[in-house]
Write an enzyme that holds these catalytic residues in place. Structure first.
Site, PDB file in Angstrom:
ATOM      1  N   HIS A 124      -4.501  -2.620  -5.976  1.00 42.27           N
ATOM      2  CA  HIS A 124      -3.769  -1.447  -6.460  1.00 42.27           C
ATOM      3  C   HIS A 124      -4.764  -0.367  -6.837  1.00 42.27           C
ATOM      4  CE1 HIS A 124       0.185  -3.734  -7.435  1.00 42.27           C
ATOM      5  NE2 HIS A 124      -0.095  -3.668  -6.170  1.00 42.27           N
ATOM      6  N   ASP A 135       0.809  -1.214   0.000  1.00 41.64           N
ATOM      7  CA  ASP A 135       0.000   0.000   0.000  1.00 41.64           C
ATOM      8  C   ASP A 135       0.848   1.272   0.000  1.00 41.64           C
ATOM      9  OD1 ASP A 135      -2.276  -1.690   0.092  1.00 41.64           O
ATOM     10  OD2 ASP A 135      -1.835  -2.016   2.209  1.00 41.64           O
TER      11      ASP A 135
HETATM   12  P1  IMP Z   1      -2.483 -13.109   3.048  1.00 44.99           P
HETATM   13  O1  IMP Z   1      -1.398 -12.875   2.042  1.00 44.99           O
HETATM   14  O2  IMP Z   1      -3.836 -12.733   2.553  1.00 44.99           O
HETATM   15  O3  IMP Z   1      -2.441 -14.478   3.633  1.00 44.99           O
HETATM   16  O4  IMP Z   1      -2.179 -12.137   4.270  1.00 44.99           O
HETATM   17  C1  IMP Z   1      -0.968 -12.234   5.024  1.00 44.99           C
HETATM   18  C2  IMP Z   1      -0.558 -10.877   5.576  1.00 44.99           C
HETATM   19  O5  IMP Z   1      -0.177 -10.033   4.505  1.00 44.99           O
HETATM   20  C3  IMP Z   1      -1.672 -10.134   6.313  1.00 44.99           C
HETATM   21  O6  IMP Z   1      -1.095  -9.375   7.372  1.00 44.99           O
HETATM   22  C4  IMP Z   1      -2.241  -9.209   5.254  1.00 44.99           C
HETATM   23  O7  IMP Z   1      -2.860  -8.077   5.805  1.00 44.99           O
HETATM   24  C5  IMP Z   1      -0.982  -8.844   4.508  1.00 44.99           C
HETATM   25  N1  IMP Z   1      -1.254  -8.493   3.092  1.00 44.99           N
HETATM   26  C6  IMP Z   1      -1.501  -9.332   2.071  1.00 44.99           C
HETATM   27  N2  IMP Z   1      -1.660  -8.646   0.925  1.00 44.99           N
HETATM   28  C7  IMP Z   1      -1.492  -7.348   1.218  1.00 44.99           C
HETATM   29  C8  IMP Z   1      -1.513  -6.130   0.446  1.00 44.99           C
HETATM   30  O8  IMP Z   1      -1.679  -6.100  -0.766  1.00 44.99           O
HETATM   31  N3  IMP Z   1      -1.299  -4.976   1.114  1.00 44.99           N
HETATM   32  C9  IMP Z   1      -1.073  -4.970   2.437  1.00 44.99           C
HETATM   33  N4  IMP Z   1      -1.034  -6.066   3.203  1.00 44.99           N
HETATM   34  C10 IMP Z   1      -1.249  -7.237   2.598  1.00 44.99           C
HETATM   35 MG    MG Z   2      -2.895  -2.245  -1.717  1.00 49.02          MG
END
Ligand code: IMP
Ligand code: MG
Length: 332
Positions: free
Chosen positions: A42, A13
């Site tokens: 995005h 982000d």
């Molecule tokens: P997962 O990848 O959905 O299993 O999430 C694992 C960790 O990565 C969590 O803390 C999510 O909040 C973080 N996370 C996954 N994708 C994003 C993203 O695109 N932006 C910010 N955090 C993310």
């Molecule tokens: Mg994002």
């Protein structure tokens, strides 16, 4: 250029979507390859409209850019079609035939897992889908009849393009600190490596073919989900400072902290950054809003940029001063 990797410096982000959409138009990018999966959103603001994209590459605002989804990516078919419809990119988007597929059962497994809940997963099923891919039991894009007209050999397209000097952006997702291997915060990480080398690897581009690694910083740091965030401030304090955010993908509150120069230096080095972008400068210096010339930035903003450059050793070539794709100071 011609081959640039876009990597997030912190926990995601940082505004990669905005930087990619600007470059797509400004540099007339030929190919944009999205890596990763639907856990990442995005955000692109263009002509007053907001898009939160989980599958379609952020370069879509240039109608001449070919949009590809990487061989190493994970595809959510429903989300893909919804976003193709929203962005009207039929005819110029394709998915590598070997990309793997996220199914309903993967999202259900994510949500049911106590471990994943503790990590604060987005619940989109990415981790369980990757598990299946590693077990070699996953469905691939070529196994899905609805995707028949959208299949390609992304790896060949991009490498053939590079052979004739086409301009390619490799769109990283999430941030370096969420890397499964390199983020250092295991288990509070995502299910894959999110670093620059891995972005090139997912797209099938060898390291010697990459010309630039553009690391994207934000003027403050945010994180969603659990895990350490050094220097974290309260939600109230973030609101007072004007930088409290809500996640584009999940609607969750983003935790936040001040910009971390030491971390910025470390992530620049490990990703081999050749250039940096700084987004949301207007959130910490409101008088920067929509400024397009470096000389029009206030003194304290220039000092901040200079400090980032001095401490990271990376030139900050693009500076975001507002949400729209063209709200940029371009120093290249
Ligand atoms: P997962 O990848 O959905 O299993 O999430 C694992 C960790 O990565 C969590 O803390 C999510 O909040 C973080 N996370 C996954 N994708 C994003 C993203 O695109 N932006 C910010 N955090 C993310
Ligand atoms: Mg994002």
């Amino acid at each position: 250029m011609p081959c640039t990797v876009i990597v997030g410096a912190f926990w995601g982000d940082e505004g990669k979507g905005k930087i990619i959409s600007y470059l797509a138009l400004k540099d007339n990018i030929d190919f944009c390859v999205r890596t990763g999966s639907v856990n990442a959103a995005h955000t692109v603001w263009y002509e007053g409209k907001k898009y939160a994209l989980h599958m379609v590459p952020a370069a879509f605002i240039n109608p001449k850019t070919r949009l590809l989804i990487a061989a190493g990516a994970n595809v959510d078919v429903k989300t893909f079609f919804a976003e193709v419809e929203q962005t009207q990119v039929q005819g110029r988007i394709a998915i590598d035939q070997s990309a793997s597929i996220i199914e309903e059962k993967h999202a259900a497994a994510d949500k049911a897992s106590a471990v994943n809940k503790g990590i604060g997963t987005t619940g989109r099923g990415v981790g369980p889908a990757l598990e299946e891919r590693v077990r070699r039991t996953a469905k691939l894009a070529k196994d899905i009849p609805e995707l028949k007209n959208y299949l390609t050999d992304e790896v060949q397209e991009v490498n053939d393009g590079l052979d004739i000097g086409k301009k390619v952006l490799l769109e990283g997702t999430q941030g370096f600190m969420l890397s499964l291997f390199l983020g250092g915060g295991y288990p509070y990480v995502t299910g894959r490596d999110t670093g620059a080398s891995a972005i090139a690897s997912e797209a099938g581009v060898g390291p010697t073919r990459v010309d630039d690694v553009l690391i994207v910083y934000k003027s403050f740091i945010t994180r969603v989900g659990a895990g350490p965030l050094p220097g974290e401030i309260t939600k109230e304090e973030a609101q007072k400072r004007g930088w409290f955010e809500v996640a584009a993908g999940t609607g969750r509150d983003r935790r936040s902290a001040s910009f971390d120069f030491d971390l910025a230096k470390k992530t620049a080095k490990i990703n081999g950054a050749t250039q940096g972008a700084m987004t949301k400068l207007d959130c910490i210096f409101p008088s920067c809003r929509s400024v397009k010339k470096y000389s029009d930035l206030p003194k304290e903003a220039k000092e901040f940029i200079k400090e980032v450059e001095d401490k990271t050793g990376v030139p900050i070539t693009l500076i975001g001063t507002g949400p729209e794709a063209m709200d940029i100071v371009d120093r290249r």
